[in-house]
Design an enzyme around this catalytic site. Structure first.
Site, short mmCIF file in Angstrom:
data_model
loop_
_atom_site.label_atom_id
_atom_site.label_comp_id
_atom_site.label_asym_id
_atom_site.label_seq_id
_atom_site.Cartn_x
_atom_site.Cartn_y
_atom_site.Cartn_z
N LYS A 152 71.94 5.98 -19.21
CA LYS A 152 71.70 6.19 -17.77
C LYS A 152 73.00 5.85 -17.04
O LYS A 152 73.69 4.89 -17.42
CB LYS A 152 70.57 5.27 -17.32
CG LYS A 152 70.12 5.45 -15.87
CD LYS A 152 68.92 4.53 -15.58
CE LYS A 152 68.38 4.68 -14.18
NZ LYS A 152 67.20 3.83 -13.94
N SER A 169 63.32 6.15 -12.06
CA SER A 169 64.63 6.69 -11.77
C SER A 169 65.40 7.10 -13.02
O SER A 169 66.41 7.79 -12.92
CB SER A 169 65.44 5.65 -11.00
OG SER A 169 65.66 4.51 -11.83
N SER A 226 60.94 2.24 -13.77
CA SER A 226 61.90 3.34 -13.92
C SER A 226 62.17 3.78 -15.35
O SER A 226 62.80 4.82 -15.56
CB SER A 226 63.22 2.96 -13.26
OG SER A 226 63.10 3.10 -11.87
#
Ligand code: ZN
Lengths: 488, 483
Positions: free
Chosen positions: A79, A154, A178
């Site tokens: 990420k 996210s 997330s």
């Protein structure tokens, strides 16, 4: 099954048996990325050159008969909120669009030490704020199961990349769900470890007291393998626990006989999609069939979790994001005539709407006169929520809940209404407030869309999570399903 | 009119701790260095970094707390103080808010022989910010500014006093005493000129006899004792004048302009920051057990007040002399080390407070830089006691020692300064002086006893000050009686 569609541990076996080289494997992934990325759009930055170089290094090591770590040589991705030396780290924000960090996050160092082959950095909601990855300042990542739907957020890029086999495994971060929520939406395994188990050093902070890095993988075995590599005390992170890391592989036994399972009734309240409820209830019965003892229980303060979370997380974010002011790095407005307007214009142009919204909520909640009414109150709620879990884990080994109230929603469906978007985190935020670990595993499909089951354990109870998740996985085959992207 | 008012003064003193590394990272705290060379991702607050508390900082803060008679907190934590400034890399300062490391202390001051106890509200730990360098005279007139982050993350303690001081003299005495105590503990080098000890003052005035505080003004940028005293004096006058003229003191922050000798407004309360303090989530709370505090207690040196007491009670110095000697750790050390070689405390104290400090001050040097060692001073005093040199010559030799670093013995030998104690030699000179000054002899005979002083002076002049004064006196008296 295509090479890249296999799990990391399956690929590991192929590498060790020398049926493939890491270089071949990396090339296969890169080729696959080239084919599907146009549909999925998971990557903010790809690092093909570095990946191939790392793969070759691994191959040479293996050829020399040197010991290699599990997961070494297997293509993965991060990420884009984990600091990578000399590689752009953007948080999917305009304000960090061209930021190149001078240091590596601890998780990156740990994986590098084991022979990490990193394919690139993955899209996310800007600064990890959001539940759909629609808040990326760059582009939207699509759900590989249905390109009209969000991958969740996210860590949407991280979940979609694993689901679409654009990386064997990825690391995401979880502040209020997330990792688990996009894992559920994309039909992969996602773990939010106990707060303090994995170092946060180098994770671009959203809300420091809630953030935790964790794996997104194709199955539970991979999840345990990845956690093994990244867990452990870090002298650079004062909040990281100084405890020995258990051998998680040993927890992978398909046996839940006598396991005491609590089902908190607050997670099956109004608002839960009936189809999702049915699938989760079936999964709970599956546990019963496997010999677990199921009981309904209560976490009475659950209803206060979401408001508390939406005070604490923005409060911390308002402070954590204050450093992005255009003075030292990142985007700067160059038209401003004085320093204060430079700060203001830089932040106005550099941050997206959701980030600004949360900064303002947080600034308000911390301001004098409102601190006691909001922030302090939220901290008190947080203590009560922790106590709920303490009491539950005095009785139960694990708790079972849905990960999300519905399957992945369509683009735009909730983005106009922040509150409805916030509500989509209702099953996951409580876990972060309590600091306990939770895993989301695939447990069925609703109209062709994956549904996630959330398993929760007491602090540092990851082994119990793996044991329960592994037993369920062995008895089912949801984790073996792969989305059809119309490309082969 | 001014006598009807009284000032209420509290001081906030920032002390830079003398740790080798910064408060939250391993970077050096060394002063100077090329801009932005003593920095790392952590103290620059780059995205993703986390602070790790330097234990030595806590040790030092505890030590300072104990030295100032504070209670050390068993549970303490760090908080974030949020505000925007380009010298603050994270746009928040990690500091302590509601649970500081130490509270409820005091120190004693003495002004004009009157002792007074000044309360210490709290001591907390925090990180320093960086430094802005403007292209022009001020930030407003500059077209560009550069930032040096070398100081960022240097550990500080902030010592906040109670508003117990009533005059500029008391404020100065407090700061002097505070500096002495901190110096004794060795947790800081207290160099005001390098900014390692900085002082802000909160000042208000009220009609004498009233309880209610007047509107308070904060004065910043005072970097010497003299500046503090002048600034406080000026501000008290300014506030009294405002009151007298029917004006109103507004709550604001003012800056001391040392060249102009005035305070100027920086910002008013309306513009004041809301710092939005909240607990620093990246650091775990600090649990300080008794063992930790005890282990620091064991390292505690003798402090100024105890030392002063010892000098008065055991060595017999006057209270005033003992205060001056113990006001600086280095001076007190110099005193003790001289006493190892020479035992008359009063004489040593006089030499230190007189000659040594005079010469050092003239050269702008500190006691540490003194070219004369305690042992060398003792040797000089012994020469004087033995009668080898006179007291007058001793001062001359001392100055020579100070300038050249030579030993007293060498200087005396080389310059032929040995005291003349030969009765015959002095006698001859005495006779010559008597013969040459009949008027003085006459005066003496007529009862003007002070005339003998002139005659002694003449003998000393003849011998270039080398004659033993006691002998000169004796012989002069004898010979004058016989005339
Ligand atoms: Zn540093």
């Amino acid at each position: 099954m295509e090479l890249y569609e296999q799990t990391a541990h399956e690929l590991r076996d192929l590498l060790i048996k020398k049926e493939i080289s890491s270089q071949e494997l990396t090339e296969a992934f890169c080729e696959h990325i080239a084919q599907v990325e146009g549909y999925v759009q998971a990557y903010v930055t790809t690092t093909r050159e570095q990946a191939l170089k790392a793969a070759q290094d691994f191959d040479q090591k293996l050829a020399k008969g040197e010991e290699t770590a599990p997961l070494a040589g297997i293509p993965m991705a991060l990420k884009d909120n984990m600091s990578t030396k000399d590689i752009r780290t953007t948080c999917s924000s305009k304000i960090l669009e061209n930021y190149i960090p001078p240091y590596d996050a601890t998780v990156v160092k740990k994986l590098q030490a084991t022979g990490m082959v990193m394919l690139g950095k993955l899209n996310m909601d800007e600064f990890a704020m959001g539940s759909s990855t629609e808040n990326s300042r760059f582009f939207q990542t699509k759900n590989p199961w249905d390109l009209e739907r969000v991958p969740g957020g996210s860590s949407g890029g991280a979940a979609a990349a694993v689901a679409a086999s654009e990386a064997a495994y990825t690391l995401g971060s979880d502040t209020g769900g997330s990792i688990r929520q996009p894992a559920a939406y994309c039909g992969v395994v996602g773990l939010k470890p106990t707060y303090g188990l994995v170092s946060r050093f180098g994770l671009l902070a959203f809300a420091s007291s809630l953030d935790q890095i964790g794996p997104l993988t194709k199955d539970v075995t991979d999840c345990a393998l990845v956690l093994q590599q990244i867990a452990g005390h870090d002298p650079l992170d004062s909040t990281s626990a100084n405890l020995p890391v258990p051998n998680y592989q040993e927890a992978l036994v398909p046996d839940v006989k006598g396991l005491k399972v609590g089902v908190p009734k607050e997670y099956f309240a109004a608002g839960l999609d009936p189809e999702v409820e049915k699938i989760v209830q079936q999964s709970i019965r599956q546990f019963e069939d496997l010999g677990a003892i199921i009981e309904e229980t209560s976490l009475p303060h659950t209803e206060y979790a979401l408001p508390a979370y939406y005070v604490i997380a923005p409060a911390e974010c308002s402070s954590n994001l204050a450093r992005y002011d255009g003075v030292r790095y990142g985007y700067r407005d160059t038209d401003a005539q004085d320093i204060v307007s430079m700060f203001m214009k830089t932040r106005d142009e550099g941050f997206g709407q959701e980030v600004k919204r949360r900064i303002m909520i947080g600034t308000y909640a911390l301001s004098s006169g409102y601190y006691d009414a909001y922030y302090l109150k939220a901290l008190k709620v947080r203590t009560l929520i922790k106590q709920d879990f303490d009491q539950a884990f005095a009785k139960y080994d694990i708790l079972l809940t849905p990960t999300t109230t519905s399957p992945a929603f369509k683009f735009g469906e909730k983005s106009a209404d922040p509150v409805s978007m916030y509500l989509s985190d209702i099953c996951t935020v409580t876990i972060n407030l309590a600091g306990v670990p939770a895993i989301s595993i695939p447990c069925g499909f609703s109209n062709g869309l994956p549904v996630g089951l959330q398993i929760i354990a007491k602090p540092f109870g990851e082994s119990t999570l793996f044991r329960a998740a592994y037993a369920f996985e062995k008895a089912t085959n949801y984790h073996e399903q792969r989305p059809q992207l119309g490309v082969k | 009119m001014a006598a009807e008012y009284e000032a209420v003064i509290g001081l906030e003193v920032h002390v830079e701790l003398k740790t080798k590394s910064k408060i939250f990272c391993g970077c050096t705290t060394e002063f100077g260095g090329e801009p932005n060379t003593h920095v790392c991702p952590v103290c620059l607050g780059l995205p993703g970094v986390l602070p790790v508390l330097n234990k030595k900082v806590v040790d030092y803060a505890i030590k300072a707390g104990l030295a100032l008679n504070c209670q050390i907190a068993s549970f303490s934590k760090f908080d974030r103080k949020n505000y925007y400034y380009p010298d603050l890399p994270k746009n928040f300062q990690t500091s302590q808010y509601d649970l500081p490391i130490a509270e409820h202390g005091f120190l004693d001051i003495e002004v004009d022989g009157v002792e007074k106890r000044i309360g210490i509200t709290r001591i907390h730990m925090e990180e320093d910010a960086g430094k802005l360098m403007h292209s022009g005279e001020t930030i407003v007139s500059s077209t560009s500014s550069l930032v040096d982050y070398n100081r960022t993350g240097v550990p500080l303690i902030e010592i906040v006093s109670e508003p117990d001081m009533r005059s500029a003299e008391e404020a100065r005495a407090y700061l002097e005493k505070l500096k002495a105590i901190i110096e004794y503990t060795e947790v800081s080098d207290c160099k005001m000129e390098e900014g390692s000890l900085r002082c802000d003052a909160n000042i208000s005035v009220r009609p004498k006899g009233t309880e209610k505080f007047g509107t308070k003004v904060e004065i910043k940028n005072m970097n010497s004792f003299r500046a503090l005293q002048r600034a406080v004096e000026y501000e008290i006058e300014r506030q009294i004048d405002l009151n007298e003229d029917g004006g109103k003191v507004i709550q604001e922050t003012r800056s001391w302009d040392d060249t102009k000798g005035v305070t100027v407004s920086m910002r008013s309360k309306e513009e004041a920051n809301d710092y939005r303090y909240f607990p620093e989530p990246d650091l775990v709370p600090l649990v300080i057990d008794k063992e930790w505090v005890d282990s620091i207690k064991e390292t505690m040196p003798e402090l100024p007040d105890a030392r002063k007491k010892r000098l008065v009670e055991e060595i017999g110095l006057s209270s005033y002399d003992a205060s001056v000697i113990t006001s600086s750790k280095d001076l007190a050390e110099f005193f003790d080390r001289t006493m190892e070689h020479y035992q008359d405390a009063k004489i040593v104290a006089n030499w230190l407070m007189g000659e040594l400090l005079r010469l050092l001050n003239a050269k702008g040097q500190t006691i540490k830089e003194s070219p004369i060692t305690p042992q060398a001073l003792a040797e000089l005093l012994i020469l004087q006691d033995k009668g080898t040199i006179s007291g007058k010559i001793a001062k001359q030799v001392f100055e020579e020692m100070f300038n050249t670093g030579q030993s007293a013995e060498n200087i005396v030998k080389e310059k032929g300064l040995v005291q003349i104690s030969d009765e015959g030699a002095i006698g001859a000179i005495v006779e010559k002086v008597i013969a040459n000054n009949p008027q003085s002899v006459e005066d003496f005979k007529n009862g003007k006893k002070q005339a003998i002083g002139f005659l002694v002076g003449q003998v000393m002049k003849e011998t270039k000050g080398k004659a033993n004064p006691a002998l000169v006196n004796k012989l002069l008296n004898e010979k004058l009686q016989n005339i």
